[in-house]
Scaffold this motif. Structure first.
Motif, PDB file in Angstrom:
ATOM      1  N   LEU A 225       0.261  74.463  13.227  1.00 12.13           N
ATOM      2  CA  LEU A 225       0.129  73.054  12.848  1.00 12.13           C
ATOM      3  C   LEU A 225       0.302  72.082  14.005  1.00 12.13           C
ATOM      4  O   LEU A 225      -0.013  70.893  13.860  1.00 12.13           O
ATOM      5  CB  LEU A 225       1.154  72.717  11.754  1.00 12.13           C
ATOM      6  CG  LEU A 225       0.763  73.165  10.340  1.00 12.13           C
ATOM      7  CD1 LEU A 225       1.948  73.070   9.399  1.00 12.13           C
ATOM      8  CD2 LEU A 225      -0.404  72.338   9.821  1.00 12.13           C
ATOM      9  N   GLU A 226       0.790  72.571  15.130  1.00  8.97           N
ATOM     10  CA  GLU A 226       0.975  71.681  16.275  1.00  8.97           C
ATOM     11  C   GLU A 226      -0.366  71.045  16.651  1.00  8.97           C
ATOM     12  O   GLU A 226      -1.382  71.730  16.785  1.00  8.97           O
ATOM     13  CB  GLU A 226       1.550  72.444  17.472  1.00  8.97           C
ATOM     14  CG  GLU A 226       2.980  72.914  17.286  1.00  8.97           C
ATOM     15  CD  GLU A 226       3.101  74.124  16.383  1.00  8.97           C
ATOM     16  OE1 GLU A 226       2.057  74.748  16.070  1.00  8.97           O
ATOM     17  OE2 GLU A 226       4.228  74.456  15.975  1.00  8.97           O
ATOM     18  N   ASP A 227      -0.338  69.737  16.826  1.00  6.43           N
ATOM     19  CA  ASP A 227      -1.504  68.950  17.238  1.00  6.43           C
ATOM     20  C   ASP A 227      -2.604  68.857  16.173  1.00  6.43           C
ATOM     21  O   ASP A 227      -3.678  68.307  16.453  1.00  6.43           O
ATOM     22  CB  ASP A 227      -2.117  69.493  18.538  1.00  6.43           C
ATOM     23  CG  ASP A 227      -1.125  69.499  19.693  1.00  6.43           C
ATOM     24  OD1 ASP A 227      -0.328  68.542  19.763  1.00  6.43           O
ATOM     25  OD2 ASP A 227      -1.134  70.454  20.484  1.00  6.43           O
ATOM     26  N   LYS A 228      -2.358  69.375  14.983  1.00  5.37           N
ATOM     27  CA  LYS A 228      -3.346  69.206  13.919  1.00  5.37           C
ATOM     28  C   LYS A 228      -3.270  67.787  13.363  1.00  5.37           C
ATOM     29  O   LYS A 228      -2.192  67.266  13.080  1.00  5.37           O
ATOM     30  CB  LYS A 228      -3.096  70.203  12.779  1.00  5.37           C
ATOM     31  CG  LYS A 228      -3.319  71.659  13.163  1.00  5.37           C
ATOM     32  CD  LYS A 228      -4.779  71.954  13.435  1.00  5.37           C
ATOM     33  CE  LYS A 228      -5.019  73.446  13.648  1.00  5.37           C
ATOM     34  NZ  LYS A 228      -4.282  73.998  14.791  1.00  5.37           N
ATOM     35  N   LYS A 229      -4.437  67.155  13.236  1.00  3.03           N
ATOM     36  CA  LYS A 229      -4.516  65.794  12.726  1.00  3.03           C
ATOM     37  C   LYS A 229      -4.849  65.836  11.234  1.00  3.03           C
ATOM     38  O   LYS A 229      -5.837  66.459  10.834  1.00  3.03           O
ATOM     39  CB  LYS A 229      -5.564  64.999  13.498  1.00  3.03           C
ATOM     40  CG  LYS A 229      -5.200  64.805  14.968  1.00  3.03           C
ATOM     41  CD  LYS A 229      -6.211  63.950  15.699  1.00  3.03           C
ATOM     42  CE  LYS A 229      -5.782  63.707  17.151  1.00  3.03           C
ATOM     43  NZ  LYS A 229      -6.743  62.850  17.883  1.00  3.03           N
ATOM     44  N   ILE A 230      -4.010  65.156  10.435  1.00  6.31           N
ATOM     45  CA  ILE A 230      -4.099  65.265   8.983  1.00  6.31           C
ATOM     46  C   ILE A 230      -4.210  63.886   8.345  1.00  6.31           C
ATOM     47  O   ILE A 230      -3.491  62.951   8.723  1.00  6.31           O
ATOM     48  CB  ILE A 230      -2.867  66.000   8.421  1.00  6.31           C
ATOM     49  CG1 ILE A 230      -2.795  67.427   9.002  1.00  6.31           C
ATOM     50  CG2 ILE A 230      -2.897  66.040   6.902  1.00  6.31           C
ATOM     51  CD1 ILE A 230      -1.574  68.203   8.565  1.00  6.31           C
ATOM     52  N   ILE A 231      -5.104  63.769   7.377  1.00  3.78           N
ATOM     53  CA  ILE A 231      -5.195  62.586   6.521  1.00  3.78           C
ATOM     54  C   ILE A 231      -4.691  62.971   5.130  1.00  3.78           C
ATOM     55  O   ILE A 231      -5.090  63.997   4.581  1.00  3.78           O
ATOM     56  CB  ILE A 231      -6.635  62.059   6.428  1.00  3.78           C
ATOM     57  CG1 ILE A 231      -7.085  61.503   7.785  1.00  3.78           C
ATOM     58  CG2 ILE A 231      -6.748  60.973   5.353  1.00  3.78           C
ATOM     59  CD1 ILE A 231      -8.539  61.064   7.814  1.00  3.78           C
ATOM     60  N   LEU A 246       5.005  68.445   6.666  1.00  4.10           N
ATOM     61  CA  LEU A 246       3.998  68.786   7.671  1.00  4.10           C
ATOM     62  C   LEU A 246       4.358  68.202   9.029  1.00  4.10           C
ATOM     63  O   LEU A 246       4.144  68.836  10.068  1.00  4.10           O
ATOM     64  CB  LEU A 246       2.616  68.306   7.214  1.00  4.10           C
ATOM     65  CG  LEU A 246       1.978  69.155   6.115  1.00  4.10           C
ATOM     66  CD1 LEU A 246       0.787  68.433   5.498  1.00  4.10           C
ATOM     67  CD2 LEU A 246       1.555  70.509   6.669  1.00  4.10           C
ATOM     68  N   ILE A 247       4.916  67.013   9.039  1.00  5.87           N
ATOM     69  CA  ILE A 247       5.394  66.424  10.293  1.00  5.87           C
ATOM     70  C   ILE A 247       6.511  67.280  10.871  1.00  5.87           C
ATOM     71  O   ILE A 247       6.547  67.549  12.080  1.00  5.87           O
ATOM     72  CB  ILE A 247       5.861  64.974  10.057  1.00  5.87           C
ATOM     73  CG1 ILE A 247       4.662  64.072   9.739  1.00  5.87           C
ATOM     74  CG2 ILE A 247       6.614  64.442  11.284  1.00  5.87           C
ATOM     75  CD1 ILE A 247       5.048  62.694   9.253  1.00  5.87           C
ATOM     76  N   GLU A 248       7.424  67.741  10.005  1.00  4.28           N
ATOM     77  CA  GLU A 248       8.497  68.615  10.471  1.00  4.28           C
ATOM     78  C   GLU A 248       7.948  69.917  11.057  1.00  4.28           C
ATOM     79  O   GLU A 248       8.520  70.488  11.985  1.00  4.28           O
ATOM     80  CB  GLU A 248       9.450  68.940   9.315  1.00  4.28           C
ATOM     81  CG  GLU A 248      10.305  67.765   8.868  1.00  4.28           C
ATOM     82  CD  GLU A 248      11.296  68.147   7.777  1.00  4.28           C
ATOM     83  OE1 GLU A 248      11.435  69.369   7.493  1.00  4.28           O
ATOM     84  OE2 GLU A 248      11.936  67.235   7.214  1.00  4.28           O
ATOM     85  N   PHE A 249       6.816  70.383  10.511  1.00  8.37           N
ATOM     86  CA  PHE A 249       6.199  71.621  10.987  1.00  8.37           C
ATOM     87  C   PHE A 249       5.380  71.417  12.257  1.00  8.37           C
ATOM     88  O   PHE A 249       4.856  72.380  12.811  1.00  8.37           O
ATOM     89  CB  PHE A 249       5.297  72.225   9.908  1.00  8.37           C
ATOM     90  CG  PHE A 249       6.030  72.713   8.682  1.00  8.37           C
ATOM     91  CD1 PHE A 249       7.399  72.978   8.706  1.00  8.37           C
ATOM     92  CD2 PHE A 249       5.345  72.916   7.491  1.00  8.37           C
ATOM     93  CE1 PHE A 249       8.066  73.425   7.574  1.00  8.37           C
ATOM     94  CE2 PHE A 249       6.007  73.379   6.357  1.00  8.37           C
ATOM     95  CZ  PHE A 249       7.368  73.626   6.393  1.00  8.37           C
ATOM     96  N   GLY A 250       5.239  70.161  12.701  1.00 13.84           N
ATOM     97  CA  GLY A 250       4.558  69.894  13.964  1.00 13.84           C
ATOM     98  C   GLY A 250       3.222  69.197  13.863  1.00 13.84           C
ATOM     99  O   GLY A 250       2.575  68.930  14.883  1.00 13.84           O
TER     100      GLY A 250
END
Length: 476
Positions: A225-231, A246-250
């Motif tokens: 999940l690092e650097d993944k961009k999510i809407i 998800l933020i906690e997961f990176g």
């Protein structure tokens, strides 16, 4: 959700049946059995009056029990002025398949009350909820071994407490009465972690999806999940908690969509600042760190991202807007957010959809834990937490004595600590989501004719439900 028009001819239950029919091609179950699995066993449509001032108002409501292959049936109660019988039937059906996929021993159920909660006082909402519960009791549509409601859109812990209290008053001396509903406050023997369970489960589902190197390579993405961009669409209980974990997961949340509009910043948004801004202004619009904002929330879904999580209402991604969706992965946090035609187009273009009946199953999973707690009449961890701590301390003492090592008090506390109820619930939820994702994917990979994860999930559900009917002797 505002900004994306709900089609008037949209038939949610038919769409669910279409998904089932598609999956049925990959099974060898009897057609009559498949018809029984698809059908809603019981549909209770009713109405009742409430007094508002010097006049009366008629409230329309439903409770649907889709499948009795496992008892009790289980499903939330939706409070919405848009709720209708077709929607309640569809959501009940999805609950059946959802429970089967994550190995929770319930049949699917769902309820609906056709009101806009903003138009009623707290006292009126309590009156409506209690009267709704009485109607269910009269028809034997609620009970710890019959049908167990839970929160859904427009309802929460408060409403579940009213339901539990009403049921207990109508069933004096019933030892397991509190098991008639889940999602209750902790003070009324709810379970820690239930409120955030659905969002946390969505985050676990997302994490598992992007952990498969083979799948990510096809999308041109790295694993993790690092650097993944999510809407994320929807800043309610599910959307907020999914984004939080998800933020906690990176991951990086780059877009938020709500009924009043959408905001976007490719460098990331501060979730808690947005929530605070919305509380103070009544809208996510006007947030100072958003580089783009849209009055039409549908436009927010169409911005650049790796992962899109619709966590609001059904019928949000359709054939009208799917061609403008730039995400490579859709994680369905809501029930039925993607229509069959839109889903087929997205899969055909090479995308991955993690289906709703798996992705948002965290809520029913932890509801199952709460139900077990209510039936056993003891909190998780109460019997063995101190024993585990003392055993761990003895092990540490032995290690330190044998090796000469000396741990700090903080280190000893971390290692020796026994699991709390919240930690046990979260562990059970994580294990469920991890195991179920890989079970679904393995079904898809093992049969190269199964085109996507949704179909694979339905195949798994059909196999498990059919086995239950056959083992019970209901079907020859």
């Amino acid at each position: 959700m505002a900004g994306i028009n709900q089609q008037q001819d949209f038939h949610f239950f038919d769409d669910v049946c279409r998904f089932v029919d598609k999956a049925a091609q990959f099974t060898d179950h009897d057609k009559g059995l498949l018809s029984q699995i698809k059908a809603c066993n019981s549909v209770y449509r009713f109405q009742f009056p409430i007094r508002r001032g010097n006049s009366f108002e008629i409230i329309h409501a439903w409770r649907v029990e889709h499948s009795h292959h496992m008892m009790p049936t289980k499903g939330g109660i939706r409070y919405s002025d848009m709720v209708n019988e077709d929607e309640v039937m569809a959501l009940a059906a999805l609950m059946t398949y959802k429970c089967a996929i994550v190995n929770v021993p319930f049949g699917g159920g769902k309820g609906g009350i056709k009101i806009n909660t903003k138009n009623y006082t707290t006292a009126e909402l309590e009156n409506i909820t209690r009267r709704y519960t009485v109607e269910l009791i009269k028809k034997n549509f609620i009970g710890p071994g019959i049908d167990v409601p839970a929160p859904d859109y427009g309802s929460g812990e408060r409403e579940m407490a009213w339901i539990a209290d009403t049921y207990m008053m109508m069933n004096p001396g019933s030892l397991d009465a509190l098991g008639c509903v889940t999602g209750k406050p902790i003070a009324l023997h709810g379970v820690h972690g239930r409120k955030e369970a659905t969002g946390r489960g969505v985050a676990f589902a997302t994490r598992e999806c992007v952990s498969i190197a083979e799948d990510m390579k096809k999308l041109g993405l790295s694993t993790g999940l690092e650097d993944k961009k999510i809407i994320v669409q929807g800043l309610g209980n599910v959307g907020y908690n999914a984004a939080k974990y998800l933020i906690e997961f990176g991951a990086t949340i780059v877009g938020i969509c709500e009924y009043e509009g959408a905001i976007y910043n490719e460098n990331g948004l501060d979730l808690d600042e947005i929530v605070s801004h919305r509380k103070s202004t009544g809208s996510i619009l006007g947030y100072s760190k958003a580089k783009k904002e849209f009055r039409n929330s549908g436009e927010g879904l169409e911005q650049e991202c790796d992962i899109l999580i619709p966590a609001a209402l059904e019928n949000q991604i359709t054939s009208d807007n799917i061609s403008r969706i730039k995400a490579k992965i859709i994680i369905e946090g809501a029930n039925g957010p993607t229509t069959p035609d839109a889903a087929a187009a997205f899969i055909e273009a090479g995308g991955i959809i993690v289906p709703d009946m798996y992705a948002n199953a965290g809520g029913v999973t932890v509801s199952y834990f709460e139900w077990l707690k209510n039936l056993s009449h003891v909190s998780f961890g109460r019997m063995d937490r101190r024993y585990a701590e003392n055993a761990n301390k003895n092990i540490l003492n032995t290690i330190e004595s044998a090796t000469g090592l000396s741990l700090s008090a903080a280190q000893r506390a971390i290692i020796a600590k026994g699991a709390s109820e919240l930690e046990l619930v979260n562990s059970g939820l994580e294990d469920t989501m991890v195991h179920s994702y890989h079970e679904i994917r393995e079904k898809m990979v093992s049969n190269n004719k199964i085109p996507d994860l949704r179909t694979a999930a339905f195949v798994l559900a059909l196999d498990k439900i059919a086995t239950s009917y056959i083992n019970m002797g209901i079907w020859p």
